[in-house]
Design a protein around this motif. Structure first.
Motif, PDB file in Angstrom:
ATOM      1  N   ILE A 213     -15.244 -57.885  53.404  1.00 24.79           N
ATOM      2  CA  ILE A 213     -16.031 -57.350  52.462  1.00 24.79           C
ATOM      3  C   ILE A 213     -15.053 -56.128  51.594  1.00 24.79           C
ATOM      4  O   ILE A 213     -14.321 -55.408  52.084  1.00 24.79           O
ATOM      5  CB  ILE A 213     -17.089 -56.329  52.712  1.00 24.79           C
ATOM      6  N   ALA A 214     -15.087 -56.542  50.165  1.00 23.32           N
ATOM      7  CA  ALA A 214     -14.427 -55.654  49.379  1.00 23.32           C
ATOM      8  C   ALA A 214     -15.203 -54.807  48.499  1.00 23.32           C
ATOM      9  O   ALA A 214     -16.324 -55.070  48.023  1.00 23.32           O
ATOM     10  CB  ALA A 214     -13.593 -56.726  48.326  1.00 23.32           C
ATOM     11  N   ALA A 215     -14.552 -53.630  48.171  1.00 22.23           N
ATOM     12  CA  ALA A 215     -15.429 -52.546  47.422  1.00 22.23           C
ATOM     13  C   ALA A 215     -14.669 -51.652  47.007  1.00 22.23           C
ATOM     14  O   ALA A 215     -13.455 -51.349  47.216  1.00 22.23           O
ATOM     15  CB  ALA A 215     -16.517 -51.825  48.551  1.00 22.23           C
TER      16      ALA A 215
ATOM     17  N   HIS B 267     -12.029 -54.065  52.491  1.00 18.68           N
ATOM     18  CA  HIS B 267     -10.952 -54.073  51.679  1.00 18.68           C
ATOM     19  C   HIS B 267     -11.405 -53.042  50.553  1.00 18.68           C
ATOM     20  O   HIS B 267     -12.264 -53.102  49.677  1.00 18.68           O
ATOM     21  CB  HIS B 267     -10.683 -55.215  50.802  1.00 18.68           C
ATOM     22  N   ASP B 268     -10.471 -51.818  50.514  1.00 12.76           N
ATOM     23  CA  ASP B 268     -10.820 -50.738  49.480  1.00 12.76           C
ATOM     24  C   ASP B 268      -9.974 -50.799  48.470  1.00 12.76           C
ATOM     25  O   ASP B 268      -8.687 -50.797  48.655  1.00 12.76           O
ATOM     26  CB  ASP B 268     -10.829 -49.391  50.215  1.00 12.76           C
TER      27      ASP B 268
ATOM     28  N   ALA C  69     -12.015 -62.060  50.218  1.00  9.24           N
ATOM     29  CA  ALA C  69     -13.292 -61.300  51.098  1.00  9.24           C
ATOM     30  C   ALA C  69     -14.437 -62.208  50.942  1.00  9.24           C
ATOM     31  O   ALA C  69     -14.570 -63.167  49.912  1.00  9.24           O
ATOM     32  CB  ALA C  69     -13.422 -60.012  50.074  1.00  9.24           C
ATOM     33  N   ASP C  70     -15.305 -62.261  52.028  1.00  6.34           N
ATOM     34  CA  ASP C  70     -16.549 -63.170  51.917  1.00  6.34           C
ATOM     35  C   ASP C  70     -17.469 -62.404  51.048  1.00  6.34           C
ATOM     36  O   ASP C  70     -18.190 -63.184  50.463  1.00  6.34           O
ATOM     37  CB  ASP C  70     -17.086 -63.135  53.423  1.00  6.34           C
TER      38      ASP C  70
ATOM     39  N   ALA D 282     -10.920 -55.098  40.952  1.00  3.66           N
ATOM     40  CA  ALA D 282     -10.448 -56.114  41.816  1.00  3.66           C
ATOM     41  C   ALA D 282     -11.493 -56.614  42.813  1.00  3.66           C
ATOM     42  O   ALA D 282     -11.083 -57.761  43.244  1.00  3.66           O
ATOM     43  CB  ALA D 282      -9.420 -55.406  42.730  1.00  3.66           C
ATOM     44  N   VAL D 283     -12.630 -56.145  43.048  1.00  7.25           N
ATOM     45  CA  VAL D 283     -13.618 -56.607  43.727  1.00  7.25           C
ATOM     46  C   VAL D 283     -14.045 -58.233  43.474  1.00  7.25           C
ATOM     47  O   VAL D 283     -14.223 -59.006  44.144  1.00  7.25           O
ATOM     48  CB  VAL D 283     -14.668 -55.726  43.853  1.00  7.25           C
TER      49      VAL D 283
END
Length: 298
Positions: free
Chosen positions: A97-99, A127-128, A143-144, A133-134
């Motif tokens: 997961i991206a945030a 993923h920070d 990222a899923d 970029a998210v």
């Protein structure tokens, strides 16, 4: 050529045990059924795999050559089936997961911890990244899932609301605006502003809402653009200006002794969504994590 797993498994079992009777017992089938499967495989390959005599069953040279290949094929397919069972049973798996950095630091860690307690065999990779970029991480499959805002014109990504952020102003405790009983967006017109860069979803949302309400702030000329929220907060603490951010930073800002005020006229909000790629199917682990997050925050 129509070779089946049943045919390969029958051949390998007979070859290893040396008898159709023993192979049939192990496979839970009849001797005639196992014999039929082996003959079907021989027909498909156009090869004789066994020399059959009244009391003797022996692999031919072709059978000897094919046995290791068939054994690996059976093991690989059975391994794939078992792996799919484990994934669907959530005994193992991975989800990413991206945030944005604030959501990654403050919103997601306790939720990931709670999920790990329920599903300890599933690995969650966080993923920070910068907010803008998210969307890229989700779109290109890095990222899923993502946490952020989906532009209205984006047709490849779909978002499900997690929470709602309000736009606010972060002030140094000595700033004169702190003493005002009410803060309006127009009060910021002559101030040194600090905020997210252009093309950031938060910046885009702010500008569109201000324009829709007829409020003119010279953001392009006066705003010091910064990529990361922590840097913005640090600049306010150093007295370099006033920051326009969202309520996601309240805990961080107040912990550093800064003052947070929510401007009125209008009150501007943005939806924070759980984002996924519309055309991409999620794994069982990713689906379970998505469902967990949506339930946990509502």
């Amino acid at each position: 050529m129509d070779i089946t797993l049943k045919q390969l498994r029958a051949f390998v079992t007979v070859a290893n045990l040396g008898q159709f009777t023993l192979a049939a017992d192990k496979l839970g089938s009849s001797q005639s059924a196992v014999s039929t499967l082996v003959r079907q495989l021989e027909t498909n390959l156009n090869l004789r795999l066994f020399d059959r005599h009244t009391r003797l069953l022996r692999l031919t040279q072709a059978g000897i050559d094919i046995l290791p290949v068939a054994s690996r094929a059976v093991a690989d397919i059975e391994g794939m089936v078992e792996s799919s069972r484990e994934l669907n049973a959530l005994r193992r798996g991975k989800v990413s997961i991206a945030a944005g950095t604030v959501q990654a630091a403050l919103l997601l860690p306790p939720l990931i911890n709670a999920f790990n307690k329920l599903y300890p065999e599933i690995t969650v990779a966080l993923h920070d990244v910068a907010e803008k970029a998210v969307l890229d991480y989700v779109a290109n499959g890095t990222a899923d899932l993502g946490v952020g805002t989906v532009p209205e014109e984006d047709t490849d990504l779909v978002g499900t609301r997690l929470t709602t952020d309000e736009f606010l102003v972060v002030l140094h405790c000595d700033d004169a605006l702190v003493k005002r009983p009410e803060l309006r967006w127009t009060d910021l017109a002559e101030r040194k502003l600090i905020g997210p860069q252009r093309c950031n979803p938060i910046r885009d949302r702010l500008e569109s809402e201000l324009a829709r309400n007829g409020i003119v702030l010279p953001l392009d000329k006066t705003m010091q653009e910064v990529a990361l929220p922590l840097t913005i907060i640090g600049m306010v603490e150093a007295g370099l200006g006033v920051a326009i951010m969202t309520s996601a930073v309240v805990r961080l800002a107040t912990s550093m002794g800064l003052i947070v005020r929510t401007p009125t006229e209008p009150l501007i909000r943005r939806e924070v969504s759980l984002i996924q790629k519309q055309a991409r199917s999620l794994s069982p682990a990713a689906r379970r994590f998505r469902d967990f997050l949506l339930k946990a925050v509502h």
